[in-house]
Design a protein around this motif. Structure first.
Motif, mmCIF file in Angstrom:
data_model
loop_
_atom_site.group_PDB
_atom_site.id
_atom_site.type_symbol
_atom_site.label_atom_id
_atom_site.label_comp_id
_atom_site.label_asym_id
_atom_site.label_seq_id
_atom_site.Cartn_x
_atom_site.Cartn_y
_atom_site.Cartn_z
ATOM 1 N N GLY A 27 -3.637 2.018 3.961
ATOM 2 C CA GLY A 27 -3.801 0.746 3.175
ATOM 3 C C GLY A 27 -2.669 0.094 2.543
ATOM 4 N N SER A 28 -2.932 -0.834 1.522
ATOM 5 C CA SER A 28 -1.556 -1.585 1.061
ATOM 6 C C SER A 28 -1.556 -1.237 -0.402
ATOM 7 C CB SER A 28 -1.959 -3.160 1.168
ATOM 8 O OG SER A 28 -1.174 -3.973 0.497
ATOM 9 N N ILE A 29 -0.222 -1.398 -0.845
ATOM 10 C CA ILE A 29 0.183 -0.832 -2.433
ATOM 11 C C ILE A 29 -0.262 -2.142 -3.184
ATOM 12 C CG2 ILE A 29 1.823 0.661 -1.588
ATOM 13 C CD1 ILE A 29 4.134 -1.425 -2.455
ATOM 14 N N SER A 30 -0.380 -3.417 -2.653
ATOM 15 C CA SER A 30 -0.819 -4.580 -3.300
ATOM 16 C C SER A 30 -1.899 -5.354 -2.724
ATOM 17 C CB SER A 30 0.340 -5.346 -3.668
ATOM 18 O OG SER A 30 0.033 -6.442 -4.295
ATOM 19 N N ALA A 31 -3.150 -5.580 -3.283
ATOM 20 C CA ALA A 31 -4.370 -6.168 -2.875
ATOM 21 C C ALA A 31 -4.153 -7.801 -3.112
ATOM 22 C CB ALA A 31 -5.631 -5.665 -3.159
ATOM 23 N N GLU A 32 -3.928 -8.068 -4.419
ATOM 24 C CA GLU A 32 -4.385 -9.259 -4.877
ATOM 25 C C GLU A 32 -3.350 -9.578 -6.063
ATOM 26 O OE1 GLU A 32 -8.482 -9.830 -6.222
ATOM 27 O OE2 GLU A 32 -8.172 -8.103 -7.673
ATOM 28 N N HIS A 33 -2.614 -8.704 -6.630
ATOM 29 C CA HIS A 33 -1.868 -9.046 -7.794
ATOM 30 C C HIS A 33 -0.283 -9.427 -7.259
ATOM 31 C CE1 HIS A 33 -4.442 -6.448 -10.461
ATOM 32 N NE2 HIS A 33 -5.069 -7.365 -10.359
ATOM 33 N N GLY A 34 0.139 -8.960 -6.248
ATOM 34 C CA GLY A 34 1.626 -9.531 -5.790
ATOM 35 C C GLY A 34 2.440 -8.403 -5.996
ATOM 36 N N ILE A 35 3.662 -8.706 -5.851
ATOM 37 C CA ILE A 35 4.762 -7.519 -5.752
ATOM 38 C C ILE A 35 5.611 -7.836 -7.057
ATOM 39 C CG2 ILE A 35 6.942 -6.982 -4.907
ATOM 40 C CD1 ILE A 35 4.494 -6.242 -3.389
ATOM 41 N N GLY A 36 5.911 -8.866 -7.346
ATOM 42 C CA GLY A 36 6.858 -9.422 -8.652
ATOM 43 C C GLY A 36 7.847 -8.371 -9.020
ATOM 44 N N GLN A 37 8.430 -8.031 -10.000
ATOM 45 C CA GLN A 37 9.372 -7.124 -10.527
ATOM 46 C C GLN A 37 8.929 -5.526 -10.182
ATOM 47 O OE1 GLN A 37 11.488 -7.842 -14.003
ATOM 48 N NE2 GLN A 37 10.009 -9.617 -14.238
ATOM 49 N N LEU A 38 7.380 -5.483 -10.744
ATOM 50 C CA LEU A 38 6.820 -4.075 -10.899
ATOM 51 C C LEU A 38 6.871 -3.162 -9.469
ATOM 52 C CD1 LEU A 38 5.145 -2.347 -12.385
ATOM 53 C CD2 LEU A 38 3.206 -3.275 -11.634
ATOM 54 N N LYS A 39 6.536 -4.006 -8.169
ATOM 55 C CA LYS A 39 6.396 -3.238 -6.981
ATOM 56 C C LYS A 39 7.446 -3.381 -5.933
ATOM 57 C CE LYS A 39 1.438 -2.656 -7.284
ATOM 58 N NZ LYS A 39 0.255 -2.794 -6.748
ATOM 59 N N ARG A 40 8.548 -4.158 -6.443
ATOM 60 C CA ARG A 40 9.703 -4.723 -5.600
ATOM 61 C C ARG A 40 10.437 -3.234 -4.819
ATOM 62 N NH1 ARG A 40 14.490 -6.967 -8.338
ATOM 63 N NH2 ARG A 40 15.231 -4.990 -8.539
ATOM 64 N N GLU A 41 10.610 -2.304 -5.611
ATOM 65 C CA GLU A 41 11.338 -1.222 -4.944
ATOM 66 C C GLU A 41 10.499 -0.362 -4.003
ATOM 67 O OE1 GLU A 41 14.469 -1.042 -5.069
ATOM 68 O OE2 GLU A 41 14.637 -2.790 -6.325
ATOM 69 N N GLU A 42 9.013 -0.424 -4.671
ATOM 70 C CA GLU A 42 8.319 0.243 -3.834
ATOM 71 C C GLU A 42 7.800 -0.237 -2.541
ATOM 72 O OE1 GLU A 42 6.178 3.769 -3.521
ATOM 73 O OE2 GLU A 42 6.557 3.154 -5.674
ATOM 74 N N LEU A 43 7.760 -1.747 -2.450
ATOM 75 C CA LEU A 43 7.598 -2.481 -1.149
ATOM 76 C C LEU A 43 8.760 -2.167 -0.189
ATOM 77 C CD1 LEU A 43 6.044 -4.826 0.166
ATOM 78 C CD2 LEU A 43 7.761 -6.492 -0.790
ATOM 79 N N SER A 44 10.003 -2.217 -0.630
ATOM 80 C CA SER A 44 11.055 -1.786 0.348
ATOM 81 C C SER A 44 10.899 -0.183 0.820
ATOM 82 C CB SER A 44 12.258 -2.006 -0.483
ATOM 83 O OG SER A 44 12.793 -0.882 -1.442
ATOM 84 N N GLN A 45 10.235 0.372 0.388
ATOM 85 C CA GLN A 45 10.141 1.742 0.786
ATOM 86 C C GLN A 45 8.777 2.057 1.679
ATOM 87 O OE1 GLN A 45 10.448 4.913 -2.556
ATOM 88 N NE2 GLN A 45 11.651 3.519 -3.424
#
Length: 470
Positions: free
Chosen positions: A423-441
């Motif tokens: 799956g994906s950690i963001s479906a429709e809300h985006g990354i913004g500040q909240l998930k930026r570090e999580e995205l890089s990992q």
């Protein structure tokens, strides 16, 4: 802020549209919808048209000032508010709110980025057409923000995300030039698709100022129902059956677990729940192009077959528009009920529909073991594989304390299972500040490198929404 920049902004926009902290309450621009992020803007500027946006971007670049674009400020990941440095200029697009054109023969409408989604829906309807993007915040979110985050909503199953509903964009680039890509073409095979590059980029690559959107015929009839399922696997079986019987006419398929509706019952007891408590409740909707009789026959046939197969054990069909709206209101009240219950740990995730039951079963068990008494509020757009998988603190424990102490661990458990289930950690809300570090990992190193190269190429000074996404 230098006096020269203030003077230039006022000369461009007018004094009334350059709001400084010293003389104005900027809290409505500086705090996100969830009240999780509170920043401090250098100033809030409110341009009236694309030329003024371009002028603001040019001035910001000349003075080395970062810009944070903002629409309706309804985002959920901290992507549209300034940081707390007091050095970022907040660019409000709410005055760009005109419907420029409706082209019935081409089935398109061109609107500016600050148009509120609900107003776009109404303008399309008054012209005899449907703009199908629909989400809970539609009374205040704006088209620019919808496109910048590639918003989803309740009708993605039939019509797709915001990306699928957009044919062209007008964008102010990081150097203050304007790209006019407002083509209403459905076929244009002339190189890289710049439109898709800016959609979902959260204002980090350019500022969307207008868009050409797809229109669809208004349905002749709509049917809405609630159906009760014993298990999430039964809900998926119902979805399979609905797809096979209804095809593209199936426009909505939402799922809600028992706790999500229990919270609605607790905090909004005036809202009727015709099926009563069930392990899982599905809200499904059919949009028919032929008429009421055809729609009802098809819908009732679907529910009867589902009962015979054991996929559902009860159903309630809306007999009027008000009953249909009441059913949708139940679904849309879940986030509000969660807010009333207290802070919670939110996850906007996407999974292959076929793997959702396994994910929920495994993740529920892991979280119950790690955090006894924690309450899982699980709801969302099952039809397109998007779950809002949220965790509420155990009763008797302060929600803020629970979130502060355990959010990182809960996220690790959930996102590990999301990854394990494809799956994906963001479906429709985006990354913004909240998930930026999580995205890089979580994102592949190759993908992250390509994203950083694109950012560097289009915004080499890093002045557009810095600290977001990458």
């Amino acid at each position: 802020m230098s006096a020269a920049l203030v003077d230039a902004l006022r000369a461009t926009l007018g004094d009334a549209h350059v709001l400084l902290p010293a003389g104005h309450d900027l809290s409505g621009f500086e705090r996100d919808w969830r009240k999780r992020y509170v920043g401090r803007a250098l100033a809030v500027v409110r341009p009236a048209d694309t030329a003024q946006v371009a002028a603001v971007v040019t001035l910001a670049r000349e003075h080395g000032v970062a810009l944070v674009p903002q629409g309706g400020n309804t985002g959920l990941v901290g992507g549209g508010v300034p940081d707390d440095s007091g050095t970022q200029l907040l660019l409000s697009l709410q005055r760009l709110n005109r419907v420029r054109q409706i082209d019935p023969s081409n089935l398109t409408m061109t609107v500016e980025a600050g148009c509120v989604l609900q107003h776009v829906q109404q303008a399309a309807r008054e012209a005899g057409w449907l703009f199908p993007l629909s989400l809970a915040a539609e009374g205040s979110c704006t088209i620019g923000g919808n496109l910048a985050t590639n918003a989803g909503g309740t009708q993605v199953l039939r019509y797709g995300n915001a990306r699928e509903l957009c044919l062209g964009l007008e964008v102010v680039t990081a150097d203050g030039t304007v790209w006019d890509g407002l083509s209403g073409l459905r076929k244009d095979n002339t190189g890289y698709d710049l439109r898709d590059l800016f959609i979902g980029s959260e204002g980090t690559l350019g500022v969307i100022t207008a868009a050409t959107l797809k229109l669809h015929p208004l349905p002749r009839a709509r049917m809405t129902a609630l159906a009760a399922c014993d298990t999430l696997r039964d809900a998926v079986a119902l979805l399979d059956l609905a797809r096979s019987r209804c095809g593209a006419a199936l426009t909505g398929f939402e799922v809600m677990n028992a706790l999500s509706l229990a919270l609605v019952r607790k905090h909004f007891p005036q809202l009727a729940q015709p099926l009563g408590p069930r392990p899982w409740t599905v809200l499904l909707e059919l949009s028919d192009s032929e008429g009421e009789e055809h729609a009802r026959t098809q819908f009732e046939g679907l529910l009867e077959e589902a009962l015979e197969r054991g996929a559902i054990d009860d159903a309630a069909v809306a007999e009027s528009l008000s009953q249909s709206q009441a059913m949708w209101h139940l679904r849309e009240s879940i986030p509000l009920a969660q807010s009333e219950e207290g802070l919670n740990i939110k996850h906007d995730i996407a999974l292959p529909v076929s793997r959702i039951p396994d994910f929920v079963e495994r993740c529920d068990a892991l979280l119950a073991e790690r955090f006894p008494g924690s309450r899982l509020v699980d709801f969302g757009h099952l039809g397109d594989g998007n779950l809002h998988y949220n965790l509420q603190a155990p009763e008797g424990i302060t929600a803020a304390d629970f979130l502060r102490e355990h959010e990182a661990t809960v996220n690790e458990v959930v996102y590990d299972q999301v990854t394990a289930h494809g799956g994906s950690i963001s479906a429709e809300h985006g990354i913004g500040q909240l998930k930026r570090e999580e995205l890089s990992q979580r994102k592949s190193p190759v993908a992250m490198q390509l994203m950083r190269q694109i950012k560097q190429a289009l915004d080499p000074r890093g002045l557009l929404n810095p600290g977001r996404v990458v």
